[in-house]
Structures are given as structure tokens and as C-alpha cells.
Design a protein around this motif. Sequence first.
Motif, short mmCIF file in Angstrom:
data_model
loop_
_atom_site.label_atom_id
_atom_site.label_comp_id
_atom_site.label_asym_id
_atom_site.label_seq_id
_atom_site.Cartn_x
_atom_site.Cartn_y
_atom_site.Cartn_z
N GLU A 23 -20.18 9.56 -7.91
CA GLU A 23 -20.96 9.81 -8.94
C GLU A 23 -21.40 11.40 -8.90
N VAL A 24 -22.01 11.83 -7.59
CA VAL A 24 -22.37 12.99 -7.49
C VAL A 24 -21.08 13.92 -7.62
N LEU A 25 -19.92 13.64 -7.26
CA LEU A 25 -18.66 14.35 -7.37
C LEU A 25 -18.09 14.47 -8.83
N GLY A 26 -18.85 13.52 -9.68
CA GLY A 26 -18.07 13.19 -10.94
C GLY A 26 -16.80 12.26 -11.25
N VAL A 27 -16.51 11.83 -9.78
CA VAL A 27 -14.94 11.11 -9.75
C VAL A 27 -15.29 9.47 -10.25
N GLN A 28 -14.54 8.90 -11.17
CA GLN A 28 -14.64 7.58 -11.33
C GLN A 28 -13.56 7.00 -10.46
N PRO A 29 -13.83 5.83 -9.61
CA PRO A 29 -13.02 5.02 -8.80
C PRO A 29 -12.23 4.33 -10.03
N THR A 30 -10.86 3.84 -9.54
CA THR A 30 -10.12 3.52 -10.41
C THR A 30 -9.78 1.88 -9.90
N GLY A 31 -9.92 1.09 -10.83
CA GLY A 31 -9.67 -0.37 -10.59
C GLY A 31 -8.32 -0.84 -10.66
N HIS A 32 -7.90 -1.64 -9.55
CA HIS A 32 -6.62 -2.12 -9.38
C HIS A 32 -6.44 -3.76 -9.27
N HIS A 63 6.09 -12.91 5.60
CA HIS A 63 7.10 -12.32 6.18
C HIS A 63 8.32 -13.32 6.69
N SER A 64 8.40 -14.40 6.23
CA SER A 64 9.24 -15.22 6.60
C SER A 64 10.39 -15.40 5.22
N ASN A 65 11.24 -16.19 5.36
CA ASN A 65 12.24 -16.20 4.08
C ASN A 65 11.74 -16.93 3.02
N LEU A 66 10.81 -16.38 2.39
CA LEU A 66 10.06 -16.94 1.36
C LEU A 66 10.89 -16.57 0.13
N THR A 67 11.13 -17.83 -0.82
CA THR A 67 11.71 -17.65 -2.20
C THR A 67 10.52 -17.83 -3.22
N CYS A 68 10.33 -16.71 -3.78
CA CYS A 68 9.22 -16.62 -4.86
C CYS A 68 9.77 -16.97 -6.17
N SER A 69 9.51 -17.82 -6.68
CA SER A 69 10.24 -18.19 -8.07
C SER A 69 9.84 -17.30 -9.08
N ARG A 70 8.61 -16.65 -9.17
CA ARG A 70 8.31 -15.70 -10.21
C ARG A 70 7.88 -14.37 -9.47
N LYS A 71 8.23 -13.20 -9.71
CA LYS A 71 7.77 -11.99 -8.98
C LYS A 71 6.68 -11.76 -9.77
N LEU A 72 5.52 -11.66 -9.10
CA LEU A 72 4.47 -11.17 -9.54
C LEU A 72 4.20 -9.65 -9.47
N GLN A 73 4.17 -8.99 -10.57
CA GLN A 73 4.55 -7.57 -10.67
C GLN A 73 2.97 -7.05 -10.85
N VAL A 74 2.48 -6.33 -9.67
CA VAL A 74 1.29 -5.65 -9.64
C VAL A 74 1.18 -4.02 -9.43
N LEU A 75 2.42 -3.80 -9.01
CA LEU A 75 2.18 -2.36 -8.47
C LEU A 75 2.44 -1.52 -9.74
N LEU A 105 0.80 -1.22 -0.21
CA LEU A 105 0.05 -0.03 0.09
C LEU A 105 1.01 1.44 0.07
N LEU A 106 1.95 1.18 0.94
CA LEU A 106 2.71 2.36 0.94
C LEU A 106 3.46 2.89 -0.21
N GLU A 107 3.97 1.41 -0.79
CA GLU A 107 4.63 1.57 -2.05
C GLU A 107 3.94 2.17 -3.36
N PHE A 108 2.56 1.46 -3.26
CA PHE A 108 1.68 1.98 -4.35
C PHE A 108 1.37 3.84 -4.06
N LEU A 109 1.18 4.36 -2.67
CA LEU A 109 0.97 5.42 -2.40
C LEU A 109 2.31 6.49 -2.65
N ALA A 110 3.60 5.83 -2.83
CA ALA A 110 4.68 6.54 -2.76
C ALA A 110 4.61 7.95 -3.83
#
Length: 391
Positions: free
Chosen positions: A325-334, A379-391, A240-245
Amino acid sequence: MSLWKRNFYRSMALALAVLVTVTVFQRTLPPDQFLQETLPPSGPQVNFKNFWKSPSDMVAPSPVTSQGPQVWDVTTTNCSANVNLTHLSWFQSLEPHFRQFLTYRHCRYFPMLLNHPEKCGGDVYLLVVVKSVITQHDRREAIRQTWGREWESAGRGRGAVRTLFLLGTASKQEERAHYQQLLAYEDRLYSDILQWDFLDSFFNLTLKEIHFLKWLDIYCPNVPFVFKGDDDVFVNPTNLLEFLADRQPQENLFVGDVLQHARPIRKKDNKYYIPIVLYAKPSYPPYAGGGGFLMAGGLARRLHHACDTLEIYPIDDVFLGMCLEVLGVQPTGHSGFKTFGISRNRASRMNKEPCFFRSMLVVHKLLPAELLAMWGLVHSNLTCSRKLQVL
Ligand SMILES: *[C@@H]1O[C@H](CO)[C@@H](O)[C@H](O)[C@H]1NC(C)=O
Ligand SMILES: *[C@@H]1O[C@H](CO)[C@@H](O)[C@H](O)[C@H]1NC(C)=O
Ligand SMILES: *[C@@H]1O[C@H](CO)[C@@H](O)[C@H](O)[C@H]1NC(C)=O
Ligand SMILES: *[C@@H]1O[C@H](CO)[C@@H](O)[C@H](O)[C@H]1NC(C)=O
């Protein structure tokens, strides 16, 4: 005293005087005005035409400087049943919980039982708020130990991360006194409960939404970002904090798991069933699943005023979509927000895959024990074979 020393002290005194003057000057400016000079607003502009209905209001679109109350100004519950409805045949033909909803729909704000006006004191960067109910103490406990932990700094010179739980009163009368005492005790330990004096029922979730927005407007007017979520989700605060940076608090940021053209459910046995008399249009405005979404603080304050122009709708996340909708603001999908489930297949391996959770922002839905276990794995020493890039 030597000439050198005297000059030294004189320049120190001068520097101090300049510092004090600058500080005083900055404080006397409204915070938004000060910000606007250094950071020009970006992002799509708000459509005020719908929002400010009276033409005299349209001249000065300065939504951030509101003259609202300084404290929670609702101190008595004075909510009488709307007897105007009882004789209407369409009303009589509704299911009991819809009748109850409509009977008290006009009662918008209730007094506060537990408050934390100090929560946004100091430099707070992200406020995390979690919808909870009085009996789900174990969920709150698991969240405090995992993604709801408060941080003194969000990193990169940003302010603190603070957490609050949003509650109404126990929905069963016989539970009330007992649980209320436990809750008061819990709040004394953690100082993280906001509670209002309305029944915590499914159809009152929208009340929770509008009470929080009003509270934020009063007690956290300058918080840059807000995350709002359910108490049964997995959240990855690092992401979340990375996304907000690289976001600005002035943006119309409203991001989550967004549904476009969702249709109201007309099957009576569904939890989200809505009768035609309550909503006749074929589809809802775009909205983000209430399981977890991020919004800019400034937008949240404008949402408070926009929501106040609408009648309360029983489904809270759809209601927020209506306010947007009243404000005319579109929510963004992620794609990092999975509030409607990860995979349609409940047995999918993805539902248990820590590498997947590590790459996401919000995932629905985990019970306390599952949350603690998954948090540990992520939060353990996880080794992920493929980095899923979503940010
Ligand atoms: C509550 O509302 C009723 C009528 O709407 C009014 O007569 C009464 O004075 C109100 N009571 C309080 C405490 O505000
Ligand atoms: C009921 O009807 C009366 C008269 O039309 C109106 O003044 C009042 O506001 C209505 N009550 C509610 C709760 O809408
Ligand atoms: C919402 O809360 C109010 C106040 O406690 C209550 O009177 C009302 O019946 C509740 N509405 C629903 C639909 O549960
Ligand atoms: C992770 O690995 C590092 C070095 O391999 C080790 O020092 C650390 O204790 C490990 N952490 C955990 C949580 O296992």
C-alpha cells in the motif's frame, strides 16, 4: 604464412577485441541501465508520493539503484525491552504475547547465524524461499525432494531455479543447542538454510519477512522473480514457470491468493486476534495469503525500503499488504493459488484429487507424507478427463 592465413588471424583477433570491448562496456553499465535500454518497463507505475516522504528525494525515483550495504551489516543483538510501555494501562490489560510483541517491536534486525551469499551467483531466474522452523526437518526434506528441487535451467533459455529455507532460532530454550547442531549439519549437506538470531515464534514471522527482503536486497539484487511460501503447501513449479513465461521482471508483479477488505479478527480465542489498540481500522489493505505468492525481484527490493518506513505488524502477510500500500501497488489475485484452503468442506473430494493439484500453482495444506504421495500421483501417468485451465 600465406596472405590468406594472415588475414584470417587478423580478423579473428579483431573479432576477439570487439567482443572483449563490448563485454567490458556492458559490465561497467549498472545492470538495470543496460536492461532498460533493451526492455522498456511495463505494468502499472508505482506511486512514489507516499514512499519517498522527503521532497528532496522525490526528484529521482530510481528505486533499483540503492546504496545499501554489501553484506549483512547487523552483527550484534542489542535489543533492550521498551520500558516506556510498562506503566501504560492499555498495555497492562493486553494478553502476554501482545505485551511481548510490543516490548520488542522496535528491534528490527538481528545477526545472521547461517548465510549463503553465493546463492544467487550465476544466472538465477527464480528464487524459491520457504518459511520453516528448526524442528520441521521432515518438511524441508519432503520439499527438497519435490517442489523445492533446484533446477539448472527454468527452460526456454531462462536461468536457474534455486531454493532457500528461512529460519529463526528454536523457540524452546531446551531445544536450542541440540537442534542447532542438527541444523548446521543439514546446512552443510544442502547449503540451503538462511538463519537469523531471533526467536521463531508466530509473532516473529514478520521479522522473517523483513529479514528476507533485506537479505534479497544485499545478496540477490538482480534475481527476476521470487516465490515465497510455507513449508506445508503443495507447489507446482512447472505451472509457476509457465505462468512467469510471459511476465517481465520490471512489472510490479505480486500475485497470490488475495484478500480484499479483510477485517481484523476481534475474537480473543482466534490465532489471528488483533486488539483495537494495535489496529483500529475496520479492514486491512489488500494482501496475498502468506502460504505462497510470487513477486518480481525489483518489486521485492522496493518493498524492503517501503516496509522499513512502517512499524512491524504481527501478522506477516497483512504486513506485506501494508508495505504494498505504501508503494501504491495492488496485489493480483489468481485462482491457481489456494492458500486459504481449496474447499470449505474439508472432506471434499477435491482435496485428494491429483488432476486438481496438477492444474494449480499453490495448494494449502499438506503434511510431508501427503506431499510426497501427491507429488508422485501428479507426476505419474495421470489421465485427467477434463483439463482444468487456470493459467
Ligand atoms: C546497546 O545499547 C545500549 C543502549 O541502548 C548501549 O549503551 C550499548 O553500548 C549497546 N551495546 C552494543 C554492543 O552496541
Ligand atoms: C522511550 O522513551 C524515550 C523518551 O521519550 C525515547 O527516547 C525512547 O526512544 C523510547 N524508547 C523506545 C524503545 O521507544
Ligand atoms: C522475537 O524475537 C526476539 C529475539 O529473539 C525476542 O526477543 C522477542 O521476544 C520475539 N518476539 C516474539 C513476539 O516472540
Ligand atoms: C508412462 O507411460 C509410458 C508409456 O505408456 C511409460 O513408458 C512410462 O514408463 C510411464 N511412466 C510412469 C511413471 O509410469
